[in-house]
Design a protein around this motif. Structure first.
Motif, PDB file in Angstrom:
ATOM      1  N   GLU A 102       0.778  -1.251  -0.131  1.00 47.91           N
ATOM      2  CA  GLU A 102      -0.032   0.037  -0.088  1.00 47.91           C
ATOM      3  C   GLU A 102       0.957   1.329  -0.062  1.00 47.91           C
ATOM      4  O   GLU A 102       1.639   1.414   0.873  1.00 47.91           O
ATOM      5  CB  GLU A 102      -0.909   0.029   1.211  1.00 47.91           C
ATOM      6  N   LEU A 103       0.969   2.113  -1.073  1.00 44.78           N
ATOM      7  CA  LEU A 103       1.487   3.129  -1.209  1.00 44.78           C
ATOM      8  C   LEU A 103       1.043   4.310  -0.246  1.00 44.78           C
ATOM      9  O   LEU A 103       1.620   5.369   0.102  1.00 44.78           O
ATOM     10  CB  LEU A 103       1.759   3.592  -2.663  1.00 44.78           C
ATOM     11  N   LYS A 104      -0.430   4.288  -0.331  1.00 42.20           N
ATOM     12  CA  LYS A 104      -1.101   5.092   0.363  1.00 42.20           C
ATOM     13  C   LYS A 104      -1.955   4.432   1.467  1.00 42.20           C
ATOM     14  O   LYS A 104      -2.709   3.588   1.279  1.00 42.20           O
ATOM     15  CB  LYS A 104      -2.514   5.997  -0.620  1.00 42.20           C
ATOM     16  N   GLU A 105      -1.885   5.063   2.744  1.00 37.73           N
ATOM     17  CA  GLU A 105      -2.286   4.318   3.752  1.00 37.73           C
ATOM     18  C   GLU A 105      -3.842   4.051   3.473  1.00 37.73           C
ATOM     19  O   GLU A 105      -4.616   5.048   3.127  1.00 37.73           O
ATOM     20  CB  GLU A 105      -2.320   5.382   4.999  1.00 37.73           C
ATOM     21  N   GLY A 106      -4.394   2.864   3.820  1.00 38.67           N
ATOM     22  CA  GLY A 106      -5.515   2.613   3.447  1.00 38.67           C
ATOM     23  C   GLY A 106      -6.351   2.450   2.056  1.00 38.67           C
ATOM     24  O   GLY A 106      -7.457   1.845   1.978  1.00 38.67           O
ATOM     25  N   ALA A 107      -5.421   2.390   1.186  1.00 30.82           N
ATOM     26  CA  ALA A 107      -5.671   2.204  -0.232  1.00 30.82           C
ATOM     27  C   ALA A 107      -6.214   0.832  -0.332  1.00 30.82           C
ATOM     28  O   ALA A 107      -7.215   0.758  -1.286  1.00 30.82           O
ATOM     29  CB  ALA A 107      -4.357   2.283  -1.269  1.00 30.82           C
ATOM     30  N   GLY A 108      -5.729  -0.468   0.214  1.00 33.97           N
ATOM     31  CA  GLY A 108      -6.361  -1.596   0.203  1.00 33.97           C
ATOM     32  C   GLY A 108      -7.577  -1.713   0.836  1.00 33.97           C
ATOM     33  O   GLY A 108      -8.227  -2.617   0.606  1.00 33.97           O
ATOM     34  N   GLY A 109      -7.913  -0.811   1.533  1.00 34.01           N
ATOM     35  CA  GLY A 109      -9.545  -0.844   2.003  1.00 34.01           C
ATOM     36  C   GLY A 109     -10.312  -0.349   1.073  1.00 34.01           C
ATOM     37  O   GLY A 109     -11.640  -0.870   0.862  1.00 34.01           O
ATOM     38  N   ARG A 110      -9.840   0.773   0.231  1.00 31.77           N
ATOM     39  CA  ARG A 110     -10.877   1.489  -0.632  1.00 31.77           C
ATOM     40  C   ARG A 110     -10.988   0.757  -1.792  1.00 31.77           C
ATOM     41  O   ARG A 110     -12.084   0.842  -2.509  1.00 31.77           O
ATOM     42  CB  ARG A 110     -10.339   3.027  -0.891  1.00 31.77           C
ATOM     43  N   ILE A 111      -9.785  -0.014  -2.333  1.00 30.74           N
ATOM     44  CA  ILE A 111     -10.062  -0.628  -3.688  1.00 30.74           C
ATOM     45  C   ILE A 111      -9.870  -2.094  -3.421  1.00 30.74           C
ATOM     46  O   ILE A 111      -9.216  -2.656  -2.592  1.00 30.74           O
ATOM     47  CB  ILE A 111      -8.559  -0.027  -4.225  1.00 30.74           C
ATOM     48  N   ARG A 112     -11.015  -2.756  -3.952  1.00 32.09           N
ATOM     49  CA  ARG A 112     -10.832  -4.173  -3.908  1.00 32.09           C
ATOM     50  C   ARG A 112     -11.052  -4.679  -5.372  1.00 32.09           C
ATOM     51  O   ARG A 112     -11.572  -4.098  -6.377  1.00 32.09           O
ATOM     52  CB  ARG A 112     -12.369  -4.634  -3.324  1.00 32.09           C
ATOM     53  N   GLY A 113     -10.885  -5.905  -5.663  1.00 23.39           N
ATOM     54  CA  GLY A 113     -11.148  -6.660  -6.852  1.00 23.39           C
ATOM     55  C   GLY A 113     -10.208  -7.722  -7.346  1.00 23.39           C
ATOM     56  O   GLY A 113      -9.338  -7.985  -6.655  1.00 23.39           O
ATOM     57  N   VAL A 114     -10.183  -7.869  -8.542  1.00 21.79           N
ATOM     58  CA  VAL A 114      -9.163  -8.817  -9.238  1.00 21.79           C
ATOM     59  C   VAL A 114      -8.063  -8.338 -10.040  1.00 21.79           C
ATOM     60  O   VAL A 114      -8.257  -7.338 -10.971  1.00 21.79           O
ATOM     61  CB  VAL A 114     -10.112  -9.823 -10.317  1.00 21.79           C
ATOM     62  N   LEU A 115      -6.916  -8.624  -9.606  1.00 14.66           N
ATOM     63  CA  LEU A 115      -5.734  -8.081 -10.027  1.00 14.66           C
ATOM     64  C   LEU A 115      -5.564  -8.807 -11.721  1.00 14.66           C
ATOM     65  O   LEU A 115      -5.661 -10.050 -11.827  1.00 14.66           O
ATOM     66  CB  LEU A 115      -4.657  -8.400  -9.520  1.00 14.66           C
ATOM     67  N   MET A 116      -5.386  -7.776 -12.623  1.00 13.65           N
ATOM     68  CA  MET A 116      -5.542  -8.336 -14.082  1.00 13.65           C
ATOM     69  C   MET A 116      -4.048  -7.994 -14.767  1.00 13.65           C
ATOM     70  O   MET A 116      -3.675  -6.438 -14.759  1.00 13.65           O
ATOM     71  CB  MET A 116      -6.469  -7.766 -14.796  1.00 13.65           C
ATOM     72  N   TYR A 117      -3.149  -9.075 -14.752  1.00 11.20           N
ATOM     73  CA  TYR A 117      -1.874  -8.701 -15.529  1.00 11.20           C
ATOM     74  C   TYR A 117      -2.135  -8.434 -16.783  1.00 11.20           C
ATOM     75  O   TYR A 117      -3.061  -9.087 -17.549  1.00 11.20           O
ATOM     76  CB  TYR A 117      -0.811 -10.012 -15.178  1.00 11.20           C
TER      77      TYR A 117
END
Ligand SMILES: CC(C)(COP(=O)(O)OP(=O)(O)OC[C@H]1O[C@@H](n2cnc3c(N)ncnc32)[C@H](O)[C@@H]1OP(=O)(O)O)[C@@H](O)C(=O)NCCC(=O)NCCS
Length: 170
Positions: A150-165
């Motif tokens: 997480e480069l910005k604190e809490g980003a992992g809480g706001r953004i959810r979903g499937v990582l697509m390479y």
């Protein structure tokens, strides 16, 4: 030792570095070349470690997406990273990762993902991604090797979903 942005004149050495670090296999060296030619390439995030006018390390951070229904979030993936075999365990990989994360943050990115050694990347703050709400469908990997920073604190809480390479990886 200096960490700097890769230049066009470095490409051949970067290929050789990846080739030798990954046990004389070309896959990762070719991946770098494919990403460089793609729309996901960010020149300032292809970093080299240089010592005595020779390259001893390279890391590439490039664009990917987290998809949540109709929402697409631009994120960064770290891959590959390579340190010349004779120069490993001197902290070069760590310096490349830390400089890359600093640059990603300065560019405003929020999340960096990777698939990698579960004992190495947590030293730099990477955490298991599935536990933070992210999925990965393109590769079948265990929970401990799919990681997020997480480069910005809490980003992992706001953004959810499937990582697509992006297609460069396939
Ligand atoms: C992984 C790699 C980039 C690390 O670079 P490095 O400059 O040797 O790393 P650093 O000096 O910053 O860190 C060394 C630490 O990482 C550990 N480490 C190195 N490779 C590791 C691996 N494959 N798995 C787990 N830990 C590893 C070392 O044991 C050392 O731990 P310590 O600090 O507790 O002694 C380098 O070993 C490399 O190029 N490996 C081959 C290519 C590769 O596997 N790339 C990563 C794919 S996920």
């Amino acid at each position: 030792m200096e960490i700097r942005t890769e230049r066009a004149g470095d490409h051949e050495q970067v290929f050789q570095l990846n080739f030798s670090a990954f046990g004389n296999r070309e896959d990762e060296a070719r991946l770098v070349e494919t990403i460089r030619l793609s729309g996901q390439f960010i020149p300032e995030l292809s970093l080299v470690a240089e010592e005595h006018q020779r390259l001893v390390g390279h890391v590439l951070f490039s664009k990917a997406e987290v998809v949540d229904g109709d929402r697409h979030h631009e994120v960064i993936v770290l891959a590959p990273i390579a340190v010349k075999p004779s120069e490993q365990k001197r902290g070069i990989g760590g310096r490349l990762i830390q400089e890359g994360l600093k640059r990603c943050a300065a560019m405003g990115y929020e999340l960096v993902f990777l698939i990698g050694h579960p004992t190495y990347y947590p030293k730099f703050g990477f955490k298991p991604a599935r536990a933070h709400g992210f999925e990965l469908k393109q590769f079948q990997v265990s929970d401990d090797v799919f990681m997020v920073y997480e480069l910005k604190e809490g980003a992992g809480g706001r953004i959810r979903g499937v990582l697509m390479y992006p297609p460069s990886f396939f």
